[in-house]
Design a protein around this motif. Structure first.
Motif, PDB file in Angstrom:
ATOM      1  N   TRP A  62      75.052 -20.214 -46.013  1.00 21.65           N
ATOM      2  CA  TRP A  62      73.788 -20.220 -45.253  1.00 21.65           C
ATOM      3  C   TRP A  62      73.085 -18.890 -45.434  1.00 21.65           C
ATOM      4  O   TRP A  62      73.738 -17.842 -45.541  1.00 21.65           O
ATOM      5  CB  TRP A  62      74.070 -20.382 -43.752  1.00 21.65           C
ATOM      6  N   ARG A  63      71.745 -18.937 -45.401  1.00 22.74           N
ATOM      7  CA  ARG A  63      70.983 -17.679 -45.372  1.00 22.74           C
ATOM      8  C   ARG A  63      70.294 -17.579 -44.009  1.00 22.74           C
ATOM      9  O   ARG A  63      69.461 -18.401 -43.666  1.00 22.74           O
ATOM     10  CB  ARG A  63      69.961 -17.633 -46.506  1.00 22.74           C
ATOM     11  N   ILE A  64      70.683 -16.576 -43.258  1.00 21.89           N
ATOM     12  CA  ILE A  64      70.212 -16.403 -41.872  1.00 21.89           C
ATOM     13  C   ILE A  64      69.989 -14.904 -41.642  1.00 21.89           C
ATOM     14  O   ILE A  64      70.771 -14.092 -42.138  1.00 21.89           O
ATOM     15  CB  ILE A  64      71.278 -16.962 -40.877  1.00 21.89           C
ATOM     16  N   PRO A  65      68.936 -14.518 -40.925  1.00 22.71           N
ATOM     17  CA  PRO A  65      68.723 -13.078 -40.731  1.00 22.71           C
ATOM     18  C   PRO A  65      69.650 -12.444 -39.692  1.00 22.71           C
ATOM     19  O   PRO A  65      70.072 -13.116 -38.737  1.00 22.71           O
ATOM     20  CB  PRO A  65      67.262 -12.991 -40.259  1.00 22.71           C
ATOM     21  N   VAL A  66      69.932 -11.163 -39.894  1.00 23.45           N
ATOM     22  CA  VAL A  66      70.553 -10.338 -38.844  1.00 23.45           C
ATOM     23  C   VAL A  66      69.550  -9.252 -38.473  1.00 23.45           C
ATOM     24  O   VAL A  66      68.679  -8.900 -39.265  1.00 23.45           O
ATOM     25  CB  VAL A  66      71.863  -9.653 -39.291  1.00 23.45           C
ATOM     26  N   LYS A  67      69.668  -8.731 -37.254  1.00 25.08           N
ATOM     27  CA  LYS A  67      68.874  -7.571 -36.830  1.00 25.08           C
ATOM     28  C   LYS A  67      69.635  -6.899 -35.709  1.00 25.08           C
ATOM     29  O   LYS A  67      69.555  -7.315 -34.561  1.00 25.08           O
ATOM     30  CB  LYS A  67      67.461  -7.999 -36.401  1.00 25.08           C
ATOM     31  N   HIS A  68      70.429  -5.922 -36.074  1.00 28.66           N
ATOM     32  CA  HIS A  68      71.257  -5.258 -35.064  1.00 28.66           C
ATOM     33  C   HIS A  68      71.690  -3.870 -35.519  1.00 28.66           C
ATOM     34  O   HIS A  68      71.735  -3.584 -36.709  1.00 28.66           O
ATOM     35  CB  HIS A  68      72.491  -6.109 -34.733  1.00 28.66           C
ATOM     36  N   GLY A  69      72.009  -3.038 -34.538  1.00 28.49           N
ATOM     37  CA  GLY A  69      72.559  -1.712 -34.816  1.00 28.49           C
ATOM     38  C   GLY A  69      74.048  -1.648 -34.520  1.00 28.49           C
ATOM     39  O   GLY A  69      74.751  -0.771 -34.996  1.00 28.49           O
ATOM     40  N   GLU A  70      74.528  -2.580 -33.686  1.00 31.10           N
ATOM     41  CA  GLU A  70      75.941  -2.603 -33.291  1.00 31.10           C
ATOM     42  C   GLU A  70      76.497  -3.993 -33.556  1.00 31.10           C
ATOM     43  O   GLU A  70      76.638  -4.795 -32.638  1.00 31.10           O
ATOM     44  CB  GLU A  70      76.104  -2.239 -31.810  1.00 31.10           C
ATOM     45  N   GLY A  71      76.789  -4.277 -34.827  1.00 27.65           N
ATOM     46  CA  GLY A  71      77.263  -5.614 -35.178  1.00 27.65           C
ATOM     47  C   GLY A  71      78.590  -5.608 -35.900  1.00 27.65           C
ATOM     48  O   GLY A  71      79.023  -6.627 -36.434  1.00 27.65           O
ATOM     49  N   CYS A  72      79.235  -4.445 -35.906  1.00 25.31           N
ATOM     50  CA  CYS A  72      80.507  -4.309 -36.623  1.00 25.31           C
ATOM     51  C   CYS A  72      81.620  -4.849 -35.730  1.00 25.31           C
ATOM     52  O   CYS A  72      81.983  -4.227 -34.733  1.00 25.31           O
ATOM     53  CB  CYS A  72      80.737  -2.838 -36.954  1.00 25.31           C
ATOM     54  N   TYR A  73      82.151  -6.013 -36.102  1.00 27.23           N
ATOM     55  CA  TYR A  73      83.163  -6.657 -35.270  1.00 27.23           C
ATOM     56  C   TYR A  73      84.514  -5.989 -35.467  1.00 27.23           C
ATOM     57  O   TYR A  73      84.959  -5.784 -36.603  1.00 27.23           O
ATOM     58  CB  TYR A  73      83.267  -8.143 -35.629  1.00 27.23           C
ATOM     59  N   VAL A  74      85.171  -5.650 -34.364  1.00 27.34           N
ATOM     60  CA  VAL A  74      86.525  -5.099 -34.433  1.00 27.34           C
ATOM     61  C   VAL A  74      87.449  -5.876 -33.494  1.00 27.34           C
ATOM     62  O   VAL A  74      87.026  -6.317 -32.425  1.00 27.34           O
ATOM     63  CB  VAL A  74      86.584  -3.593 -34.064  1.00 27.34           C
TER      64      VAL A  74
END
Lengths: 255, 94
Positions: free
Chosen positions: A136-148
């Motif tokens: 899928w092609r879907i946009p992201v827009k975030h500064g804190e999206g690094c999943y841990v």
């Protein structure tokens, strides 16, 4: 089915999400105010993107104590569906309804662009209309999206097919698959390229990309335009799953 | 009474801000810095002077429930009298 979209102070994708559910998907959708503890009988609650409470302390940390979150926890505990998008995903992790946490992007930049996602698992309420391996092609827009999350939690989610979407190259490949190349397709440094995860109860799903921004044909542009409507698959899957459950329940009661 | 709370990213959790600060220090010629990790410092002020176990237990609960996220952060705190000097060295006149 009936959808509810929550508004916290600082939510800013609540209206886009409600627009897609109401006018593109064509289903009943009600706004839910964060101070209310009444979910108005919705089948699926959507926690939208934005910057709830200004992202103060940690993203989602303050929102999780809003009155509506108690109602959402009870809704989830009784099997109700919950979808968290971007800030909504962060709120669900902070509330303990999803494992792990979302931290500052690896490259310290706010990332605003299309990403490609690979559908990893389809036996669930959220991606059941896709095929495993779909890109899928879907946009992201975030500064804190690094999943841990700790490795044991990641292993468990992999075993239980609860990592529903991962960042990938446009052809669907990942570094882990072939061991070659850079992971620059991963926009934030997320562990194991995780873009979205589901809880153990299989009724709560959170993801960083924005399906509601890849949904409305009115903004897809003319033929040959770059926009995608892949995000609709998630909303359609949820609607399909709820309808199927309802049919099964009414067939069962007629027996 | 003041609770001084320090919140730090857990060992092993990516700290890109700390890394960026470290590279900047290196670029400025402070090559002796091996690593930088960035956390948060909070002061909670209490109107009464009560310290003791009960206050400490409540501050701990505040940290666990809101101030820190146990998945990614560790915390520590101390209870001090209001106006007590902060430890460490500073060039800011008091």
């Amino acid at each position: 089915m009936k959808w509810g979209v929550v508004t916290f102070p600082g939510s800013n994708d609540d209206r886009d999400t409600a627009h897609v559910l109401r006018n593109v998907l064509g289903q009943e959708t009600v706004p839910l105010w964060h101070k209310s503890a009444d979910l108005e009988g919705v089948d699926c609650v959507v926690l939208p993107g934005g910057f709830s409470y200004g992202d103060y302390l940690r993203c989602g940390a303050i929102a999780r104590f809003s009155p509506i979150m108690g109602a959402i926890a009870r809704h989830a505990a009784s099997g109700g569906l919950v979808l968290g998008i971007c800030n909504g995903f962060q709120v669900l992790c902070e509330a303990g309804l999803l494992p792990g946490a979302l931290v500052r992007n690896r490259d310290l930049r706010f990332v605003c662009r299309d990403v490609t996602l690979r559908v990893e698992s389809i036996s669930n309420p959220f991606t059941n209309l896709a095929f495993a391996g779909d890109v899928w092609r879907i946009p992201v827009k975030h500064g804190e999206g690094c999943y841990v999350a700790d490795p044991a939690t990641l292993d468990e989610m992999e075993r239980e097919a609860r990592i529903l979407v991962r960042y990938c190259r446009p052809d669907g490949s990942r570094v882990r698959d072939d061991g070659a190349g850079r992971s620059d397709y991963n926009p934030n440094g997320s562990a194991r390229d995780v873009a979205g995860v589901m809880n153990a109860g299989r009724n709560v799903f959170g993801l960083m990309p924005h399906p509601e921004h890849a949904a409305d044909p009115a903004i897809l542009g003319a033929e040959g335009a770059r926009r995608s409507a892949d995000g609709m698959r998630i909303f359609q899957s949820i609607a399909h799953w709820v309808d199927q459950r309802r049919e099964q329940a009414s067939a069962g009661s007629m027996r | 009474m003041i609770a001084r709370v320090v919140i730090m990213p857990k060992r092993g959790v990516l700290d890109p801000q700390g890394k960026a600060i470290c590279s900047s220090l290196h670029a400025m010629g402070y090559g002796e810095v091996d690593d930088v990790r960035m956390g948060k410092f909070l002061e909670l002020r209490f109107g009464d002077g009560a310290g003791g176990e009960e206050r400490a237990a409540r501050v701990k609960a505040m940290c666990e429930r809101l101030l820190a996220n146990g998945v990614i952060e560790d915390f520590r705190f101390e209870l001090v009298e209001d106006g007590a000097p902060a430890g460490g060295r500073t060039d800011t006149p008091r």
